[in-house]
Design a protein around this motif. Sequence first.
Motif, PDB file in Angstrom:
ATOM      1  N   GLY A 123       1.171  -1.257  -0.110  1.00 50.85           N
ATOM      2  CA  GLY A 123      -0.236  -0.488  -0.242  1.00 50.85           C
ATOM      3  C   GLY A 123       0.985   1.016  -0.369  1.00 50.85           C
ATOM      4  N   SER A 124      -0.008   2.506  -0.071  1.00 49.97           N
ATOM      5  CA  SER A 124       1.134   3.782   0.082  1.00 49.97           C
ATOM      6  C   SER A 124       1.692   3.993   1.078  1.00 49.97           C
ATOM      7  CB  SER A 124      -0.070   4.821  -0.600  1.00 49.97           C
ATOM      8  OG  SER A 124      -1.282   4.327   0.506  1.00 49.97           O
TER       9      SER A 124
ATOM     10  N   THR B 180       1.934  -5.111   3.518  1.00 49.72           N
ATOM     11  CA  THR B 180       0.767  -5.906   4.570  1.00 49.72           C
ATOM     12  C   THR B 180       1.245  -6.993   4.379  1.00 49.72           C
ATOM     13  OG1 THR B 180      -0.740  -4.007   4.769  1.00 49.72           O
ATOM     14  CG2 THR B 180      -1.165  -5.669   5.646  1.00 49.72           C
TER      15      THR B 180
ATOM     16  N   LYS C 282       1.441  -5.118   9.751  1.00 50.90           N
ATOM     17  CA  LYS C 282       1.726  -3.708   8.603  1.00 50.90           C
ATOM     18  C   LYS C 282       2.848  -3.133   8.753  1.00 50.90           C
ATOM     19  CE  LYS C 282      -2.376  -1.120   6.750  1.00 50.90           C
ATOM     20  NZ  LYS C 282      -1.702  -0.564   5.561  1.00 50.90           N
TER      21      LYS C 282
ATOM     22  N   ASP D  69      -6.083  -7.284  13.490  1.00 50.66           N
ATOM     23  CA  ASP D  69      -6.413  -9.125  13.116  1.00 50.66           C
ATOM     24  C   ASP D  69      -6.715  -9.098  11.957  1.00 50.66           C
ATOM     25  OD1 ASP D  69      -6.943  -9.194  16.383  1.00 50.66           O
ATOM     26  OD2 ASP D  69      -8.940  -7.835  16.202  1.00 50.66           O
TER      27      ASP D  69
ATOM     28  N   MET E 243      -9.085  -9.922   8.888  1.00 50.27           N
ATOM     29  CA  MET E 243     -10.036 -10.700   8.547  1.00 50.27           C
ATOM     30  C   MET E 243     -10.122 -11.046   7.178  1.00 50.27           C
ATOM     31  SD  MET E 243     -11.234  -8.298  10.882  1.00 50.27           S
ATOM     32  CE  MET E 243     -13.420  -7.236  10.398  1.00 50.27           C
TER      33      MET E 243
ATOM     34  N   ASN F  74      -7.612   8.332   5.091  1.00 51.11           N
ATOM     35  CA  ASN F  74      -6.460   7.697   3.778  1.00 51.11           C
ATOM     36  C   ASN F  74      -8.449   6.885   3.483  1.00 51.11           C
ATOM     37  OD1 ASN F  74      -5.692   6.399   1.319  1.00 51.11           O
ATOM     38  ND2 ASN F  74      -4.468   5.336   2.960  1.00 51.11           N
TER      39      ASN F  74
ATOM     40  N   LYS G  81     -10.820   4.261   1.414  1.00 51.06           N
ATOM     41  CA  LYS G  81     -10.852   4.058   0.456  1.00 51.06           C
ATOM     42  C   LYS G  81     -11.414   2.472   0.461  1.00 51.06           C
ATOM     43  CE  LYS G  81      -5.838   3.488   0.135  1.00 51.06           C
ATOM     44  NZ  LYS G  81      -4.738   3.076  -1.121  1.00 51.06           N
TER      45      LYS G  81
ATOM     46  N   SER H 124     -10.321  -0.176  -0.312  1.00 49.85           N
ATOM     47  CA  SER H 124      -9.441  -1.382   0.608  1.00 49.85           C
ATOM     48  C   SER H 124      -8.916  -1.833   1.951  1.00 49.85           C
ATOM     49  CB  SER H 124      -8.197  -1.136  -0.461  1.00 49.85           C
ATOM     50  OG  SER H 124      -7.799  -0.163  -0.469  1.00 49.85           O
ATOM     51  N   ASN H 125      -9.164  -0.159   2.018  1.00 46.16           N
ATOM     52  CA  ASN H 125      -8.793  -0.073   3.560  1.00 46.16           C
ATOM     53  C   ASN H 125     -10.892   0.076   4.411  1.00 46.16           C
ATOM     54  OD1 ASN H 125      -6.429   0.751   3.795  1.00 46.16           O
ATOM     55  ND2 ASN H 125      -6.774   3.218   3.407  1.00 46.16           N
TER      56      ASN H 125
ATOM     57  N   ASP I 166      -6.318   1.625   8.954  1.00 41.32           N
ATOM     58  CA  ASP I 166      -5.728   2.562   8.949  1.00 41.32           C
ATOM     59  C   ASP I 166      -5.779   3.717   9.394  1.00 41.32           C
ATOM     60  OD1 ASP I 166      -4.206   0.704   7.572  1.00 41.32           O
ATOM     61  OD2 ASP I 166      -3.818   1.728   5.310  1.00 41.32           O
TER      62      ASP I 166
END
Length: 645
Positions: free
Chosen positions: A361-362, A366, A380, A426, A428, A480, A482, A484-485, A498
Motif C-alpha cells: 500500500g501507500s 501488509t 503492516k 486482526d 479479516m 485515507n 478507500k 481497500s481500507n 488504517d
Amino acid sequence: MKFQFRAVSFVLLSFIVSLFGLIVADLNSDRQALLEFFSNVPHAPRLNWSESTPICTSWAGVTCNQNETSVISIRLPGAGFQGSIPENSLGKLDSLKILSLHSNGLRGNLPSDILSIPSLQYVNLQQNNFSGLIPSSLSPKLIALDISSNNFSGSIPPIFQNLSRLTWLYLQNNSLSGAIPDFNFTSLKYLNLSYNNLNGSIPKSINKYPYTSFAGNSHLCGPPLNNCSAVSTPSSFSSSISPSPVHQPLSPEAAPQNRSATTSKSYFGLASILALTIGGCAFLSLLVLVMFVCCLKKNKSQSSGILTGKAPCSGKIEVSKSFGSGVQEVEKNRLFFFEGCSYSFDLEDLLKASAEVLGKGSYGTTYRAVLEDGTAVVVKRLREVLVGKKEFEQQMEVVGRIGRHPNVLPLRAFYFSKDEKLLVYDYMPGGSLFSLLHGNRGMGRAPLDWDSRMKIVLGVAKGIASIHTEHMDLKLTHGNIKSSNVLITQEHDGCITDVGLTPMMTTQSTMSKANGYRAPEITEYRRITQKSDVYSFGVLLLEMLTGKAPIGYPGYEDMVDLPRWVRSVVREEWTAEVFDEELLRGQYFEEEMVQMLQIALACVAKVADNRPTMDETVRNIEEIRLPELNNHNTSSESDSNLQTP
Ligand SMILES: Nc1ncnc2c1ncn2[C@@H]1O[C@H](COP(=O)(O)OP(=O)(O)OP(=O)(O)O)[C@@H](O)[C@H]1O
C-alpha cells in the motif's frame, strides 16, 4: 324474519360502501394534497407524479401503508424542488410518518400545518432555504427533527419540551436567537444547536452534550462552553469568532478547539496580548511535557494504561521469509499491546511466523502472518514514517482510544525501532470491499447484492463518524478512506482500517495512490479535514453504486474520475446507466439506489462547506433503511414497526 334479514343486509352493505368510500376519499385527498404541492413547486423533470397513474405503486418517493389507503412517507431528497410549500398541501397528508425533502431549494416559511400532522415521526428538511420562525405546533409523535442548514430565525419554541419521543433534534446552521429554553428531554440522544445566534447560559438539563452541539454561538456560555463568569457581556466578545469548526488531522499535536472567550481588544494592548500569548504557550508546553513524561513513566513501570509492553526472550530473526528482516537485534524487545488484546505472542514469535504478502500500500507492505500456534494476524510494515518515537507512541495512544467502535478495526499492537515500524491487526478473512467489488469479475464470481452493499457502507459511515467525534479534545480525521481500507467483518459489516496513520507518514506516500478518493482541497492545498473524509466516503459510495474503481488503481481498466463521470451522466436526468450492472439484475431497488446516489453526490460536493457531516450522512443512509421500509415492502400502520433507526 325476512324483513329483519333484509334490514341487516342493507345496514351491512351501506357500512361496506361507506367504508370503501372513506378509503377512496382518504387516498384521493392525499393525491390532491400531493398534486397541490407538485404543481406549485418547480422540481426535476424526472418526477413522475401524474393523475393518471396509481399513487401507491408508481409515484416516485411516495410510500403508502399496506392497505394502500393512505400515504405514510415522502422521501425525495435532492429532487430539485425550488420555491415555497403551499399551505393545505403536504399538511393535508394526515397519516404521514416520514417526510424527507432535504437537499432541495425549498424556501420561505415552513407551513404550520406540516410539522403538526399528528402521525409525523421523522422529518428531514436540512439543506434548504427555509426562513421565518420554527412552527410552534409540532406532532407529539416526533422522533427525529432535522431542519439544520436553513435560515430559520427567532427563538427555539418551548414546545420541544413536550415531545416525549424526540430522539434527534438538529437545528444547527440557522439564524436562531435568544436563550435556549430549559428543556427536560426524556428521550433525546442527539442534539445540535451549533452555529446559530443563541445567547445566555446553556441549561443544565442539556449541558451533558458535547462542545460541538453548541459551538458557533458566540454569546452562549456555560459548560461545555466557557464558564459564564468568564464572559463579561456580549459586547466584550470578539466579533471575529471563526464561522465554522476547525478540523485537525488525527494527530496528538492537533490543537484543541479554542474554547476561551475572546475578550474585547480594548482591555489589552498588543504588547500585553503578545506577552500573555507567549507566556501561556510556554506554560502549556511545559505542562504537556510534564504530563507526557509522567505518562511514559507510567506506561513503562506498569502494564495498566492503554498500552502494555512485552519483553520477549531473545532469538534469531528469520531474515529470509518474514517481515522481520530489518529489525535490529538490540531494539527488538518491545512489542506494545493495546489493553484488552488477547494475543499472547511476543516480537520473536511474530518475526518467526510464516508471512504472506497481502499487498503493497501507500504506507508500506501488509503481511498475513501465521504464528506457530496457528493464530493469523496482519502485520503492516510501515515505510517513510515521518515522526520520531515519542510522537509515534503518542499517536498510538490516540489510535488505541478510537479503535473501540465496532466499525473501526482496532490496532492490537505496535513495534517501533529506528529501522522498523510494525503494526499488528486482526486478520479479516472476509477481505476488503475493494476485493468484493472488483475482484474476480469473471466466471464463478458471487456478486455483492444491494442489501450487503448497504450494510457495509452504513457500517463504514458509522465508523468514520465515530472517528470524527471529539477525542481528547481533538478533531480527528482518517485521511485515507478507500475501499481497500474497508474490511468485512464476520457479520458482513464494514469496518474501517488504517486509522490514525496519515499524520505520521510522509506526504509522498499519503498522496500517491489514492488520488481518486482525494477531495479537491487536498490536491490543491494538502488540507486534510473531516469534510475531506466525507468527500472520500462519497467516492466510496459512488464506487459501491457504479461498480467502478476510482482513478488511482493501476491495473483496473474501468477506472474513472467517479464524481465527474457520475455528475456528467445524471446532469439532465437520473439514469440507470450509472449503476453497477450487477445491481440491475434480479430484484432492482431503484428508489434506494437513486437516494444513495443523492447522498453520494452531496458528499462529493466540490466546496467542502457544502458537504454534509459524517453524522448527517449516517442519518441520511439510515433514513433510507428505516426498519419500516426494509425488505422493500410497503409499511404496516403499526407504530411499533417504526423504531428508532
Ligand atoms: N486486517 C486485514 N485483514 C485482511 N486483509 C487486510 C487487512 N489489512 C489490510 N488488508 C488487505 O491487504 C492489502 C494491502 O493493504 P494495504 O493497507 O497495505 O494497502 P492498500 O489498502 O491498498 O493501500 P493503503 O496503504 O493506502 O491503505 C489490501 O488488499 C487490504 O485490503
